[in-house]
Design a protein around this motif. Structure first.
Motif, PDB file in Angstrom:
ATOM      1  N   VAL A 117      47.486  28.770  33.722  1.00  0.00           N
ATOM      2  CA  VAL A 117      48.504  27.945  34.373  1.00  0.00           C
ATOM      3  C   VAL A 117      49.307  27.181  33.323  1.00  0.00           C
ATOM      4  O   VAL A 117      50.539  27.087  33.415  1.00  0.00           O
ATOM      5  N   GLU A 118      48.616  26.651  32.319  1.00  0.00           N
ATOM      6  CA  GLU A 118      49.319  25.935  31.255  1.00  0.00           C
ATOM      7  C   GLU A 118      50.318  26.852  30.555  1.00  0.00           C
ATOM      8  O   GLU A 118      51.450  26.455  30.270  1.00  0.00           O
ATOM      9  N   SER A 122      54.458  26.462  30.336  1.00  0.00           N
ATOM     10  CA  SER A 122      54.912  26.099  28.989  1.00  0.00           C
ATOM     11  C   SER A 122      56.412  26.300  28.764  1.00  0.00           C
ATOM     12  O   SER A 122      56.992  25.653  27.904  1.00  0.00           O
ATOM     13  N   GLY A 123      57.051  27.151  29.536  1.00  0.00           N
ATOM     14  CA  GLY A 123      58.471  27.407  29.341  1.00  0.00           C
ATOM     15  C   GLY A 123      59.392  26.429  30.053  1.00  0.00           C
ATOM     16  O   GLY A 123      60.611  26.551  29.950  1.00  0.00           O
ATOM     17  N   PHE A 124      58.830  25.451  30.760  1.00  0.00           N
ATOM     18  CA  PHE A 124      59.652  24.512  31.510  1.00  0.00           C
ATOM     19  C   PHE A 124      59.904  23.248  30.697  1.00  0.00           C
ATOM     20  O   PHE A 124      59.047  22.798  29.943  1.00  0.00           O
ATOM     21  N   ALA A 125      61.077  22.680  30.888  1.00  0.00           N
ATOM     22  CA  ALA A 125      61.440  21.429  30.224  1.00  0.00           C
ATOM     23  C   ALA A 125      60.645  20.279  30.841  1.00  0.00           C
ATOM     24  O   ALA A 125      60.241  20.352  32.006  1.00  0.00           O
TER      25      ALA A 125
END
Length: 156
Positions: A117-118, A122-125
């Motif tokens: 899930v992490e 990880s690709g989100f601001a």
């Protein structure tokens, strides 16, 4: 209801089904009942909040009868996941503590899921994650409210 809301509700439903499947898979592998894992999760949350866990608290949180709660605690105790102790204030009161074995088992079961899930997040601001966190808090609160209403409407 807007199409985007319907899609989001469908995705939340799919997420719930997939997390249930994950829990079923890991619980079978470690010979744990779903209720056992839910109890350990409640105990972990209580420990983070600095709260003392009692059999009554578990019974209420898991919506179990007293005999089912006793059976649950007996299973967790026999498996080495919880330790019972008497309250220093009221000797009639039993306190439950997770053992190191429970923490190790929980880590082994849920770290792979947390890692996946992490990575997915990880690709989100940071702003997007904050918005998503706000949304999930509100969706969780709405789910709790719906459960409470269903409980109140249930025949006795």
């Amino acid at each position: 209801m807007a199409a985007a809301s319907r899609e989001l509700l469908a995705l939340l439903q799919q997420f719930t089904v997939e997390t249930d499947r994950y829990v079923d898979t890991v619980s079978v592998r470690d010979s744990l009942h779903r209720t056992d894992l839910n109890a350990l999760g409640i105990m972990m949350g209580a420990a983070r909040a600095g709260a003392t866990v009692t059999p009554g608290m578990l019974r209420h949180a898991l919506n179990l009868s007293s005999p089912a709660t006793t059976a649950l605690i007996d299973r967790l105790d026999e498996a080495g996941h919880v330790r019972r102790s008497r309250s220093s204030v009221d000797r009639r009161q039993v306190h439950l503590e997770m053992t190191e074995k429970a923490l190790e088992t929980g880590s082994r079961l849920f770290i792979p899921l947390a890692r996946e899930v992490e990575q997915a997040l990880s690709g989100f601001a940071p702003e997007e994650l904050e918005l998503f966190s706000t949304m999930m808090r509100k969706v969780t609160d709405a789910t709790v409210n719906a459960r409470r209403q269903a409980s109140e409407d249930a025949p006795e």
